[in-house]
Design an enzyme around this catalytic site. Structure first.
Site, short mmCIF file in Angstrom:
data_model
loop_
_atom_site.label_atom_id
_atom_site.label_comp_id
_atom_site.label_asym_id
_atom_site.label_seq_id
_atom_site.Cartn_x
_atom_site.Cartn_y
_atom_site.Cartn_z
N ASN A 40 64.32 -44.04 -7.60
CA ASN A 40 63.30 -44.72 -7.73
C ASN A 40 62.82 -45.03 -5.61
O ASN A 40 62.30 -46.33 -5.29
CB ASN A 40 62.90 -46.90 -7.92
CG ASN A 40 63.10 -46.09 -9.77
OD1 ASN A 40 64.10 -46.39 -10.42
ND2 ASN A 40 62.17 -45.64 -10.28
N HIS A 68 62.84 -40.95 -13.87
CA HIS A 68 61.80 -40.13 -12.44
C HIS A 68 62.30 -38.89 -11.89
O HIS A 68 60.92 -38.86 -10.52
CB HIS A 68 61.68 -42.02 -11.54
CG HIS A 68 60.84 -42.57 -12.83
ND1 HIS A 68 59.43 -42.56 -12.88
CD2 HIS A 68 60.89 -44.00 -12.91
CE1 HIS A 68 59.22 -43.63 -13.04
NE2 HIS A 68 60.34 -44.50 -13.60
N HIS A 177 66.48 -52.67 -14.87
CA HIS A 177 66.54 -52.71 -13.34
C HIS A 177 66.97 -54.54 -13.52
O HIS A 177 67.03 -55.36 -12.77
CB HIS A 177 65.44 -52.87 -12.64
CG HIS A 177 64.56 -51.69 -12.28
ND1 HIS A 177 63.64 -51.55 -11.38
CD2 HIS A 177 65.04 -50.48 -13.20
CE1 HIS A 177 63.74 -50.53 -11.16
NE2 HIS A 177 64.55 -49.64 -12.01
#
Ligand SMILES: [Fe+2]
Length: 260
Positions: A40, A68, A177
């Site tokens: 990220n 991602h 997270h």
């Protein structure tokens, strides 16, 4: 050997906090190897060459990723460049560019770093991480083995911990997270945590602007998330210390707030 592992670094605030904290933590903890999940770092979505260089220059030795990883257009160039210490999940579909694991030499030790991705609640289909890791461990030889399991559910992560206890040095969760309070040494000397937590803005939703994130739930519409321009930033990491058998002696959770 001491290994410092940072959870998901989110956007510019995360990169800034890494640059701020590393000189201090290098002195304080004297890690032999510093790894970070950085899927990220480019404004919350994927990895660009410039952002990657920024954290490598700051002192990160090796980078793992997750769902991602393919978000940025030129990522294939980075993933296929053998000089770049970056991996993507090993159980992504076989046509995915790059490698799911790499062996690096740290002093006298061969360290195998493996990235896996979970199947539960992931948008894209991935191969089975449990059978994939068995296949990798059957074929590779190393002194120390560190795994980043990038997954959504604690059940999948806990089960991976039990599946690998005694077979790897550490199995560390990333992706949610949010740091979990279960850092421990499993009975057969494997270090485990369900999620390390992020390096991202503290008053946020997983590192993204909290107002936008709340609006998404209120309206049930897709609104693009933004990374806040102000901190403070929460830095989450774990420090692993190995024993003479190259298994884990200690796992310590580290958390610090950095002004931004
Ligand atoms: Fe993720």
């Amino acid at each position: 050997m001491k290994i410092l592992f940072f959870g998901d670094i989110v956007g510019k605030p995360g990169r800034y906090a890494i640059k701020k904290i590393l000189p201090k933590w290098q002195k304080k903890y004297q890690p032999d190897l510093i790894i970070a999940n950085a899927e990220n770092i480019a404004h919350g979505k994927g990895i660009t060459e410039k952002c990657l260089k920024e954290i490598l220059d700051a002192g990160i030795d090796f980078v793992t990723s997750g769902d991602h990883i393919l978000d940025q257009k030129r990522i294939s160039d980075l993933l296929t460049n053998k000089e770049i210490p970056l991996i993507r999940p090993a159980n992504m579909l076989s046509n995915t560019p790059g490698n799911g694991y790499k062996i690096i030499q740290i002093r006298t030790k061969k360290v195998l770093i493996i990235n896996l991705i979970g199947q539960s609640f992931m948008k894209k289909k991935h191969n089975n991480p449990f059978t994939k890791i068995d296949q990798i461990l059957e074929n590779e030889e190393a002194d120390i083995i560190i795994i980043d399991f990038h997954a959504e559910t604690t059940a999948e992560k806990v089960c991976m911990g039990w599946h690998l206890d005694g077979r790897v040095t550490a199995i560390l969760g990333t992706h949610t997270h949010i740091p979990t309070a279960d850092a421990r040494i499993l009975p057969k000397d494997t270090a485990y945590i369900s999620d390390i937590g992020m390096v991202g803005v503290k008053d946020s939703s997983l590192g993204a602007d909290k107002e936008i994130a709340v609006r998404r739930f209120l309206t049930e519409r897709h609104i693009s998330l933004k990374i806040p321009k102000q901190g403070p930033v929460e830095v989450n990491a774990v420090l692993i210390e190995t024993n003479k058998y190259n298994m884990a002696k200690k796992i310590k959770k580290l958390q610090e707030i950095v002004a931004f």
